[in-house]
Design a protein around this motif. Structure first.
Motif, PDB file in Angstrom:
ATOM      1  N   ALA A  16      36.151  40.119  15.656  1.00 18.40           N
ATOM      2  CA  ALA A  16      36.299  40.119  17.114  1.00 18.40           C
ATOM      3  C   ALA A  16      36.797  41.483  17.600  1.00 18.40           C
ATOM      4  N   ILE A  17      37.720  42.074  16.855  1.00 18.83           N
ATOM      5  CA  ILE A  17      38.212  43.412  17.209  1.00 18.83           C
ATOM      6  C   ILE A  17      37.070  44.419  17.114  1.00 18.83           C
ATOM      7  N   GLN A  18      36.237  44.271  16.092  1.00 20.02           N
ATOM      8  CA  GLN A  18      35.093  45.171  15.939  1.00 20.02           C
ATOM      9  C   GLN A  18      34.131  45.027  17.127  1.00 20.02           C
ATOM     10  N   GLN A  19      33.890  43.799  17.569  1.00 19.35           N
ATOM     11  CA  GLN A  19      33.016  43.586  18.725  1.00 19.35           C
ATOM     12  C   GLN A  19      33.602  44.249  19.973  1.00 19.35           C
ATOM     13  N   ALA A  20      34.901  44.148  20.132  1.00 24.94           N
ATOM     14  CA  ALA A  20      35.557  44.788  21.279  1.00 24.94           C
ATOM     15  C   ALA A  20      35.427  46.314  21.192  1.00 24.94           C
ATOM     16  N   TYR A  21      35.563  46.856  20.000  1.00 23.86           N
ATOM     17  CA  TYR A  21      35.400  48.302  19.803  1.00 23.86           C
ATOM     18  C   TYR A  21      33.983  48.733  20.188  1.00 23.86           C
TER      19      TYR A  21
END
Length: 148
Positions: A16-21
């Motif tokens: 999820a953090i990667q998607q936000a990045y």
């Protein structure tokens, strides 16, 4: 139960953090290349970044489903390691695509391979669980007995 899936939860949170990045990178590219929402066309450099992010979003639900099913029905540790490899491949894909369309291919190929592994583990885990629950036949236990 929670302890049984902590690694899966950690990999899911990282994803999820990667998607936000990736979404943030599209926002930065919009400013840099002056492509204001809702437009999605503009500089080829912007369009590659936008497509890399969109492709990642398209694969995200598939990844989460096979990550959790393979972790819950097959093995949490193995599924989590393969999941981390998938996240690394998505980063390779995103960064490669941002530079050129040809540079996206290595990350894409690795990502597809990781999804196929997770899917195979999911199918194996579900099949074994169904056989154990409905036919009192646990293939995993039988294989372990052969080697131990």
């Amino acid at each position: 139960m929670v302890k049984d899936c902590v690694l899966l939860a950690a990999v899911s949170l990282l994803s999820a953090i990667q998607q936000a990045y990736f979404a943030g990178q599209v926002g930065n590219a919009r400013m840099k290349y002056k492509v204001m929402p809702p437009a999605v066309a503009g500089s080829p450099d912007f369009e590659r970044i936008f497509r890399a992010q969109q492709n990642s979003v398209e694969f995200f639900p598939v990844f989460l489903v096979v990550l959790w099913i393979s972790g819950l029905f097959f093995n949490q540790e193995i599924a989590s390691v393969v999941g981390l490899a998938y996240l690394f491949s998505r980063l390779m894909y995103f960064n490669g695509y941002a530079e050129s369309t040809k540079r996206r291919l290595p990350g894409f190929r690795i990502g597809i391979a990781m999804l196929l592994i997770l899917t195979s583990l999911s199918i194996g885990g579900i099949t074994n669980s169904m056989c154990d629950n409905y036919f009192d036949f646990n293939l995993g236990k039988k294989i372990r007995k052969m080697f131990l």
